[in-house]
Design an enzyme around this catalytic site. Structure first.
Site, short mmCIF file in Angstrom:
data_model
loop_
_atom_site.label_atom_id
_atom_site.label_comp_id
_atom_site.label_asym_id
_atom_site.label_seq_id
_atom_site.Cartn_x
_atom_site.Cartn_y
_atom_site.Cartn_z
N THR A 1 0.87 -1.18 0.00
CA THR A 1 0.00 0.00 0.00
C THR A 1 0.92 1.23 0.00
O THR A 1 2.08 1.13 0.39
CB THR A 1 -0.87 0.04 1.27
OG1 THR A 1 0.01 0.09 2.40
CG2 THR A 1 -1.75 -1.17 1.39
N GLU B 1 -5.49 -4.07 -1.09
CA GLU B 1 -5.84 -5.23 -0.26
C GLU B 1 -6.92 -6.10 -0.90
O GLU B 1 -7.26 -7.16 -0.39
CB GLU B 1 -6.34 -4.75 1.12
CG GLU B 1 -5.27 -4.11 2.00
CD GLU B 1 -5.10 -2.61 1.79
OE1 GLU B 1 -5.47 -2.12 0.71
OE2 GLU B 1 -4.60 -1.93 2.71
N LYS C 1 -17.03 16.91 8.81
CA LYS C 1 -18.18 16.91 9.72
C LYS C 1 -18.50 18.34 10.12
O LYS C 1 -17.72 18.98 10.82
CB LYS C 1 -17.87 16.08 10.97
CG LYS C 1 -18.23 14.62 10.78
CD LYS C 1 -18.24 13.86 12.09
CE LYS C 1 -16.94 13.13 12.24
NZ LYS C 1 -16.77 12.46 13.51
N TRP D 1 -22.40 15.02 8.04
CA TRP D 1 -21.28 14.71 7.17
C TRP D 1 -21.45 15.36 5.81
O TRP D 1 -22.53 15.34 5.23
CB TRP D 1 -21.17 13.19 6.96
CG TRP D 1 -20.64 12.48 8.17
CD1 TRP D 1 -20.54 12.99 9.43
CD2 TRP D 1 -20.17 11.14 8.22
NE1 TRP D 1 -20.01 12.03 10.26
CE2 TRP D 1 -19.77 10.90 9.55
CE3 TRP D 1 -20.02 10.13 7.28
CZ2 TRP D 1 -19.26 9.67 9.96
CZ3 TRP D 1 -19.50 8.92 7.68
CH2 TRP D 1 -19.12 8.69 9.02
P1 ADP Z 1 -3.48 4.15 -2.18
O1 ADP Z 1 -4.55 5.06 -2.66
O2 ADP Z 1 -3.25 4.27 -0.71
O3 ADP Z 1 -2.29 4.13 -3.03
P2 ADP Z 1 -5.07 1.96 -3.10
O4 ADP Z 1 -4.82 2.09 -4.53
O5 ADP Z 1 -5.18 0.61 -2.52
O6 ADP Z 1 -3.98 2.66 -2.28
O7 ADP Z 1 -6.34 2.83 -2.77
C1 ADP Z 1 -7.55 2.31 -2.35
C2 ADP Z 1 -8.50 3.41 -2.04
O8 ADP Z 1 -8.71 4.24 -3.19
C3 ADP Z 1 -9.89 2.97 -1.66
O9 ADP Z 1 -9.95 2.57 -0.32
C4 ADP Z 1 -10.70 4.22 -1.94
O10 ADP Z 1 -10.59 5.16 -0.89
C5 ADP Z 1 -10.02 4.78 -3.15
N1 ADP Z 1 -10.75 4.41 -4.36
C6 ADP Z 1 -10.46 3.45 -5.23
N2 ADP Z 1 -11.35 3.43 -6.24
C7 ADP Z 1 -12.23 4.44 -6.00
C8 ADP Z 1 -13.38 4.94 -6.67
N3 ADP Z 1 -13.81 4.44 -7.82
N4 ADP Z 1 -14.04 5.98 -6.10
C9 ADP Z 1 -13.62 6.52 -4.93
N5 ADP Z 1 -12.54 6.09 -4.27
C10 ADP Z 1 -11.85 5.06 -4.79
#
Ligand code: ADP
Length: 538
Positions: free
Chosen positions: A184, A328, A435, A440
């Site tokens: 991550t 994940e 908030k 929210w």
């Molecule tokens: P990072 O962003 O930390 O590099 P990830 O690629 O695993 O790691 O990111 C996952 C996160 O990206 C999700 O938990 C969510 O918050 C966001 N995310 C992924 N796809 C979408 C989407 N289509 N719309 C909104 N948020 C998204």
């Protein structure tokens, strides 16, 4: 009494994707943009041969099953060969994001204990800095051919492809064996590794080919814009090969102009990436009055796809499939398509649905829960913590003994609603939610409205501490070149669209929007730039 079924049980191995692909589509093409207009082109059959050679090369270099092999590489045919050769012999392919901070990259390589790192010449300088920080790495191999190409006396890739492979066959082993490792991005704390298995990877690829997911078939030409170091390019290296699709690898140049040219010259029908990369492509096409002659589907995810982008691509004949996922989750959890009965809805209603994150792939189950872990109704209105479980969802982080689950569910860190048809709509990452007066405000909703303004290139909504309301929304805007949007003009867009108390209090303009290593808005940096950093929890 239950009785066992009488069917064969073959392990779901990544090598079986390769064997299937080359047996049934030997002449299908894999194309790579090498830069400066130079294109590498070969057939699945050639790819399979080189992958077998590399597998023998890995064994000859004493790389053992379970070892980690790192990659610092763009989307290329060589990177694809490493994906398949490592996993095929039970070695773990560890893709490293070169856009992370040097210390984080070193941390990741050391945490994974990579024995070998393959790197694109492009990253030579980075590698020189990494070498003293990562003493356990035995070999740094530059992805260069032919044999006489060398980098500071380091071994080159060609030397790994020279072995006699005639007797080589892909070994069979347990389908739960680890195949790949991806960290991550660690926006809070150190990065953590997700260790994928052969079974989870094959099932994820299977499910993502479904017509209502990415819908990949032999007819498609697939171009992954999302890097192979960002959650396995969302599984496309597996799903495209499994389907027998033509694969187009964009290499290092992800500029709108280069991608447009490649899309047109290779007849790309399906492509996938984060909104910030799509924005470059859309801007290039719009500025030059171009449309796409073959591109049919744009898969957009990684962060929320603005409705304005869905509309812009629709005008160019491209339909958007909005997808949600995370490292994940291998990464795909949901993809958005319309139900047959929604096809007759008016454009505004359809856009509202298409801008949601969509419905679960078979193999991924979702729930929304309150702070006490109680399940909340799937009524399309109630929002809560988004939880997931499924066949390709993490159980524990790499090297950690403790489970990452809460009562069998993985807490995504996102806040969402789910409706009766399973459509999931993310309102925020829990740490980004605003908030105000106990209510929210979805930063994504506020950003999407700002992005409707023709002069706005990028928009971020963050919370500012407020004595009376707790927090208030603030907009940060990066404008398009040669335009002069005003705060009043942008705020006018909110009139009658959201409740008055949701309208941002202030608009700030910024020259460059800070982005994460995976191409998303870096709100932690924005908060520090504009206000005191706040707690990371919602
Ligand atoms: P990072 O962003 O930390 O590099 P990830 O690629 O695993 O790691 O990111 C996952 C996160 O990206 C999700 O938990 C969510 O918050 C966001 N995310 C992924 N796809 C979408 C989407 N289509 N719309 C909104 N948020 C998204």
């Amino acid at each position: 009494m239950p009785v066992p079924g009488n069917m064969m049980s073959l392990p779901l191995l990544i090598s079986s994707i390769l064997t299937h692909a080359v047996t049934n589509n030997p002449n299908q093409l894999i194309v790579t943009a090498l830069g400066n207009g130079s294109i590498h082109r070969y057939r699945y059959a050639d790819f399979a041969t080189r992958t077998r050679k590399l597998a023998v090369g890995l064994q000859a270099n004493n790389i053992q099953p379970g070892d980690r092999v790192g990659t610092l590489a763009w989307n290329t045919h060589r990177h694809l060969e490493i994906y398949y050769a490592t996993a095929g012999i039970g070695v773990i392919c560890h893709t490293i994001n070169p856009r992370l901070h040097l210390d984080q990259i070193a941390f990741i390589i050391n945490d994974a204990q990579d024995t070998v790192v393959f790197f694109d010449q492009h990253f030579s300088e980075l590698v020189e800095q990494l070498i003293p920080l990562c003493p356990a790495v035995q070999q740094w191999v530059v992805l260069q051919e032919p044999d006489n190409a060398c980098h500071e006396g380091r071994p080159n890739y060609a030397q790994w492809l020279q072995h006699d492979y005639a007797q080589f066959t892909w070994p069979q082993f347990d389908e739960n064996t680890a195949s790949g490792l991806c960290y991550t991005s660690g926006t809070t704390g150190n990065p953590k590794g997700a260790l994928y298995a052969h079974r989870s990877t094959v099932l994820h690829a299977y499910a993502s080919c479904h017509p209502d997911a990415l819908g990949i078939s032999r007819k498609n030409t697939v171009m992954p814009l999302v890097p192979m170091f960002h959650v396995n390019a969302w599984g496309l290296p597996y799903s495209a090969l499994m389907s027998g699709a033509k694969i187009v690898m964009p290499g290092a140049d992800l500029s709108g102009a280069a991608l447009y040219q490649l899309c047109e010259s290779e007849g790309v029908t399906l492509s996938a990436g984060v909104p910030s990369v799509w924005q470059g492509l859309v801007d290039h096409a719009q500025t030059n009055g171009l449309s796409f002659s073959t591109l049919d589907r744009a898969v957009i995810g990684g962060s929320a796809c603005p409705p304005a982008m869905i509309t812009a691509l629709a005008r160019m004949g491209v339909s958007v499939r909005h997808a949600w996922g995370m490292t994940e989750v291998s990464p795909l959890g949901t993809v958005c398509t319309l139900l047959p009965e929604q096809e007759s809805f008016d454009d505004t209603e359809k856009l509202h649905i298409l801008a949601s994150q969509g419905r679960p792939l078979f193999g991924a189950q979702f729930s929304i829960m309150d702070e006490n872990g109680q399940a909340l109704p799937h009524d399309g209105k109630t929002t809560g913590n988004l939880m997931i479980r499924g066949n390709w969802v993490i159980e524990r982080y790499y090297g950690h003994d403790e489970t990452a689950l809460e009562n069998g569910w993985f807490h995504t860190g996102d806040v969402a609603s789910i409706d009766a048809n399973g459509y999931m709509r993310i309102t925020d990452r829990s740490k980004d939610v605003i908030k105000s007066g106990g209510e929210w405000i979805s930063s994504i909703d506020i950003e999407n409205i700002a992005l409707e303004h023709t002069d706005v290139l990028s928009a971020a909504c963050i919370a500012r501490a407020d004595k009376k309301w707790g927090e208030r929304p603030i907009l940060i805007i990066m404008k398009k070149p040669a335009t002069t949007p005003t705060a009043e003009g942008i705020l006018a867009l909110y009139k009658d669209r959201v409740a008055k108390w949701m309208v941002p209090d202030d608009v700030y303009f910024i020259d460059n929007m800070p982005m994460t290593a995976t191409g998303k808005l870096q709100k932690t940096t924005l908060r520090t730039m504009f206000f005191e950093p706040r707690e990371q929890s919602a």
